[in-house]
Design a protein around this motif. Structure first.
Motif, PDB file in Angstrom:
ATOM      1  N   ARG A 234       0.855  -1.190   0.000  1.00  8.16           N
ATOM      2  CA  ARG A 234       0.000   0.000   0.000  1.00  8.16           C
ATOM      3  C   ARG A 234       0.887   1.235   0.000  1.00  8.16           C
ATOM      4  N   GLN A 235       0.661   2.126  -0.965  1.00 10.38           N
ATOM      5  CA  GLN A 235       1.508   3.300  -1.053  1.00 10.38           C
ATOM      6  C   GLN A 235       0.681   4.526  -1.402  1.00 10.38           C
ATOM      7  N   LEU A 236       1.209   5.693  -0.997  1.00 16.35           N
ATOM      8  CA  LEU A 236       0.566   6.969  -1.301  1.00 16.35           C
ATOM      9  C   LEU A 236       1.177   7.551  -2.569  1.00 16.35           C
ATOM     10  N   VAL A 237       0.312   8.034  -3.444  1.00 15.49           N
ATOM     11  CA  VAL A 237       0.759   8.760  -4.626  1.00 15.49           C
ATOM     12  C   VAL A 237       0.374  10.222  -4.435  1.00 15.49           C
ATOM     13  N   HIS A 238       1.343  11.118  -4.629  1.00 19.07           N
ATOM     14  CA  HIS A 238       1.126  12.547  -4.414  1.00 19.07           C
ATOM     15  C   HIS A 238       0.756  13.188  -5.749  1.00 19.07           C
ATOM     16  N   PHE A 239      -0.533  13.429  -5.944  1.00 24.38           N
ATOM     17  CA  PHE A 239      -1.003  14.023  -7.192  1.00 24.38           C
ATOM     18  C   PHE A 239      -0.944  15.556  -7.094  1.00 24.38           C
ATOM     19  N   PRO A 240      -0.251  16.237  -8.032  1.00 25.42           N
ATOM     20  CA  PRO A 240      -0.280  17.703  -8.039  1.00 25.42           C
ATOM     21  C   PRO A 240      -1.631  18.182  -8.578  1.00 25.42           C
ATOM     22  N   THR A 241      -2.333  18.953  -7.786  1.00 25.14           N
ATOM     23  CA  THR A 241      -3.673  19.390  -8.191  1.00 25.14           C
ATOM     24  C   THR A 241      -3.722  20.857  -8.579  1.00 25.14           C
ATOM     25  N   ASP A 242      -2.700  21.638  -8.189  1.00 26.08           N
ATOM     26  CA  ASP A 242      -2.690  23.050  -8.561  1.00 26.08           C
ATOM     27  C   ASP A 242      -1.297  23.610  -8.362  1.00 26.08           C
ATOM     28  N   VAL A 243      -1.001  24.669  -9.114  1.00 25.65           N
ATOM     29  CA  VAL A 243       0.248  25.403  -8.987  1.00 25.65           C
ATOM     30  C   VAL A 243      -0.082  26.887  -8.996  1.00 25.65           C
ATOM     31  N   GLN A 244       0.427  27.581  -8.033  1.00 29.74           N
ATOM     32  CA  GLN A 244       0.210  29.027  -7.967  1.00 29.74           C
ATOM     33  C   GLN A 244       1.533  29.755  -8.114  1.00 29.74           C
ATOM     34  N   GLY A 245       1.540  30.718  -9.044  1.00 29.36           N
ATOM     35  CA  GLY A 245       2.734  31.510  -9.277  1.00 29.36           C
ATOM     36  C   GLY A 245       2.335  32.896  -9.741  1.00 29.36           C
ATOM     37  N   GLU A 246       3.236  33.542 -10.471  1.00 34.57           N
ATOM     38  CA  GLU A 246       2.926  34.858 -11.020  1.00 34.57           C
ATOM     39  C   GLU A 246       1.893  34.735 -12.142  1.00 34.57           C
TER      40      GLU A 246
ATOM     41  N   CYS B 236      10.591  20.956 -15.154  1.00 28.96           N
ATOM     42  CA  CYS B 236       9.692  20.032 -14.452  1.00 28.96           C
ATOM     43  C   CYS B 236      10.327  18.654 -14.378  1.00 28.96           C
ATOM     44  N   THR B 237      10.280  18.029 -13.211  1.00 23.51           N
ATOM     45  CA  THR B 237      10.748  16.649 -13.057  1.00 23.51           C
ATOM     46  C   THR B 237       9.559  15.764 -12.714  1.00 23.51           C
ATOM     47  N   TYR B 238       9.645  14.493 -13.152  1.00 21.75           N
ATOM     48  CA  TYR B 238       8.531  13.563 -13.021  1.00 21.75           C
ATOM     49  C   TYR B 238       9.010  12.270 -12.393  1.00 21.75           C
ATOM     50  N   GLN B 239       8.066  11.559 -11.802  1.00 23.12           N
ATOM     51  CA  GLN B 239       8.334  10.229 -11.246  1.00 23.12           C
ATOM     52  C   GLN B 239       7.241   9.281 -11.704  1.00 23.12           C
ATOM     53  N   GLU B 240       7.653   8.090 -12.145  1.00 27.12           N
ATOM     54  CA  GLU B 240       6.667   7.111 -12.617  1.00 27.12           C
ATOM     55  C   GLU B 240       5.982   6.439 -11.427  1.00 27.12           C
ATOM     56  N   GLU B 241       4.664   6.366 -11.471  1.00 26.56           N
ATOM     57  CA  GLU B 241       3.874   5.726 -10.421  1.00 26.56           C
ATOM     58  C   GLU B 241       2.834   4.813 -11.055  1.00 26.56           C
ATOM     59  N   ARG B 242       2.490   3.774 -10.315  1.00 25.91           N
ATOM     60  CA  ARG B 242       1.385   2.891 -10.725  1.00 25.91           C
ATOM     61  C   ARG B 242       0.120   3.348 -10.015  1.00 25.91           C
ATOM     62  N   ILE B 243      -0.924   3.576 -10.805  1.00 27.85           N
ATOM     63  CA  ILE B 243      -2.192   3.974 -10.208  1.00 27.85           C
ATOM     64  C   ILE B 243      -3.291   3.025 -10.662  1.00 27.85           C
ATOM     65  N   ASN B 244      -4.273   2.808  -9.790  1.00 28.14           N
ATOM     66  CA  ASN B 244      -5.434   1.992 -10.128  1.00 28.14           C
ATOM     67  C   ASN B 244      -6.492   2.896 -10.741  1.00 28.14           C
ATOM     68  N   THR B 245      -6.905   2.561 -11.963  1.00 30.89           N
ATOM     69  CA  THR B 245      -7.882   3.408 -12.657  1.00 30.89           C
ATOM     70  C   THR B 245      -9.308   2.912 -12.470  1.00 30.89           C
ATOM     71  N   SER B 246      -9.509   1.606 -12.368  1.00 31.45           N
ATOM     72  CA  SER B 246     -10.853   1.073 -12.139  1.00 31.45           C
ATOM     73  C   SER B 246     -10.730  -0.362 -11.644  1.00 31.45           C
ATOM     74  N   ARG B 247     -11.809  -0.856 -11.078  1.00 33.34           N
ATOM     75  CA  ARG B 247     -11.840  -2.233 -10.605  1.00 33.34           C
ATOM     76  C   ARG B 247     -13.235  -2.802 -10.856  1.00 33.34           C
ATOM     77  N   GLN B 248     -13.287  -4.129 -10.906  1.00 30.02           N
ATOM     78  CA  GLN B 248     -14.550  -4.790 -11.207  1.00 30.02           C
ATOM     79  C   GLN B 248     -14.591  -6.144 -10.521  1.00 30.02           C
ATOM     80  N   MET B 249     -15.736  -6.464  -9.946  1.00 30.59           N
ATOM     81  CA  MET B 249     -15.935  -7.776  -9.331  1.00 30.59           C
ATOM     82  C   MET B 249     -16.942  -8.555 -10.169  1.00 30.59           C
ATOM     83  N   ALA B 250     -16.488  -9.656 -10.731  1.00 29.53           N
ATOM     84  CA  ALA B 250     -17.379 -10.525 -11.495  1.00 29.53           C
ATOM     85  C   ALA B 250     -17.796 -11.698 -10.618  1.00 29.53           C
TER      86      ALA B 250
END
Length: 514
Positions: free
Chosen positions: A137-149, A309-323
């Motif tokens: 279990r890991q936390l992914v830090h999503f950038p949601t906004d940037v404030q500047g000039e 800008c620097t980036y880091q690769e992360e694995r994210i879960n986009t959807s799940r389904q129970m059959a």
């Protein structure tokens, strides 16, 4: 520039290992048990007690429970039950496992056999399939906004994510008293029993989850008058599991293991043994998920300054389904012509035998079977009891299962079994199996994690063209062009009288800062 982030937890399967082992042990009959003529029925179940991770290995401890019903050497061949357990210790090797890992171990007897060595000794043998899972279990830090000039330009995309919001592991002890109907005689001793969990489900609520379902109980017992009686019933179950983070609109993933199932006789208020006491240790693992849309910052630049800008690769879960699906089948079987006719069915048991899985256009084809064993009477004085064994094939297509994003294999559970006498030589068998499969779709994303801003020097400013006629190349976007020339996309659209940001290779754009 100031960055704002949102932390979202995801669970990924870090390690999964499967292995097999064989356990074999000779068991002597207790002194208070009579000699055996032959074994008629047996059942086995693995109970895991402790899973201790080390370096590249997991040490699992538990025991193999077994129940036996055998016929004695005495005249008339009396039926006698026997129960016991064999300690288990297994080392499961998995590269990368450390003592800090959280692990879960499952064990299932794929092939379980008990044979008679001689009148006072049994041989218990089982092929055990082990599966070790170590989720991360890991936390992914999503950038949601940037404030500047004012000259800071921010690009955002909307991403679909499935967030794990809660996890709860708990063991619940179920204790139910089952009263015999008045037409049934009192209990002298239980000879054999079977308990099947059916339709166990999880309903989320605020701060708790409700787990409900029912158990099918089947028991063969010897009455006080030494006759044998079969009794079956259904026991409903509902229990609440406290989980602070749970919410009513989340998706639930439920994993259930019923362990240490025991059925014992009890006395009622009249001091007569007319009650069966059912005890089950229910091991639950509940996980809760919510799907959400996030506006994520994917790029940033300034029209006046340099930005890196620097980036880091992360694995994210986009959807799940129970059959989930219920497979049912029925088949008639006949006893050999030389065997005595069937008089009465005493008891029966079923074992789900796993087969192969194959992805089809319509879903996942599961090829399996149920090994059914039936004990019946023949009316013969010397050997009045016989068993017949038959593998009932079961093919089923589990729909709504995608080929991509698989996380867990298919789990199957025998939830219903019935055997009826058709003629003196023929039996009708009906089986029901519940299949479940959880699929998770993952994506690898480059997440913006740092922005470095610096002033442009005079030489760099002078080298920037004031006006350019730019020919659009394949892969270009208005954002990329604006970032390259440090001009806003709105200015480009205005200078070129554009009503949308769509551009195509070969288009010619006026890039002007004036």
């Amino acid at each position: 520039m100031e960055q704002f982030t949102l932390d979202v937890p995801f669970e990924h399967m870090d390690k999964r290992t499967e292995s097999q082992s064989v356990v074999e042990e000779a068991v002597n009959l207790p002194e208070n048990k009579p000699d055996m003529e032959d074994i008629l029925f047996f059942h086995g179940q693995v109970v895991t007690e402790e899973n201790k991770p080390g370096t590249d290995v997991v040490n699992a401890r538990g025991y193999l429970c077994y129940r036996v019903l055998y016929r004695t050497l005495e005249a008339g061949g009396r039926l006698v039950p026997l129960e016991g357990r064999i300690p288990l210790e297994e080392r499961i090797y998995a590269d990368g496992i450390t003592p800090s890992n959280q692990v879960t171990v499952f064990a299932n007897p794929e092939d379980f056999r008990i044979r008679m060595v001689h009148a006072r000794k049994l041989n218990v043998r089982a092929l055990l399939s082990w599966r070790m899972e170590a989720p991360k279990r890991q936390l992914v830090h999503f950038p949601t906004d940037v404030q500047g000039e004012e000259n800071t330009k921010v690009c955002k995309e909307t991403w679909n994510v499935t967030e794990q919001i809660c996890e709860k592991k708990e063991t619940i002890k179920i204790g139910e008293e089952i009263k015999l109907p008045s037409e049934y005689p009192n209990i002298f001793q239980i000879l054999y029993y079977d308990v099947l969990g059916k339709d166990l489900d999880c309903r989320p609520g605020e701060g708790a989850c409700t787990v409900s379902g029912e158990y099918s109980v089947w028991v063969l017992y010897e009455a006080e008058n030494h006759s044998m009686r079969a009794f079956e019933t259904k026991v409903p179950y509902e229990g609440k599991v406290e989980c602070d983070e749970a919410v009513s609109d989340m998706q639930c993933s439920l994993r259930v293991i019923s362990q240490d199932i025991k059925l014992q006789p009890m006395t009622d208020s009249d001091n007569e043994e007319r009650i069966f006491r059912l005890d089950v240790n229910l091991s639950l693992e509940i996980k809760g998920y919510k799907e959400r849309k996030l506006d994520v910052v994917t790029d940033v630049y300034s029209t006046k300054n340099n930005t890196e800008c620097t980036y880091q690769e992360e694995r994210i879960n986009t959807s799940r389904q129970m059959a989930k699906g219920i497979a049912r089948t029925a088949q008639n079987i006949t006893v050999d012509a030389e065997e005595k006719p069937i008089q009465h069915i005493l008891c029966y048991k079923g074992l789900l035998v796993t087969g192969k899985e194959e992805q089809k256009n319509e879903g996942l084809l599961i090829q399996a079977g149920v090994l059914v064993t039936v004990l019946y009477t023949t009316g013969e004085e010397e050997k009045p009891y016989k068993t017949i064994e038959q593998l009932i094939p079961l093919d089923y297509v589990l729909e709504n299962v995608g080929e991509e994003g698989e996380k867990d294999g298919v789990s199957g559970q025998l939830t219903e079994l019935s055997v009826e006498k058709v003629t003196e030589k023929e039996l009708s068998i009906r089986v029901e199996v519940c299949y479940r499969k959880e699929s998770v779709w993952e994506e690898k994303k480059m997440i913006l994690n740092h922005i470095e801003e610096s002033k442009m020097d005079a030489k760099q400013r002078k080298s920037m063209p004031a006006i350019v006629i730019y020919t659009v190349a394949p892969g270009d976007t208005l954002w990329k062009i604006g970032k390259k020339y440090k001009i806003s996309t709105d200015r480009i659209m205005e200078r070129n009288h554009m009503t949308s940001d769509e551009i195509y290779p070969g288009d010619r754009l006026l890039i002007s800062k004036v």
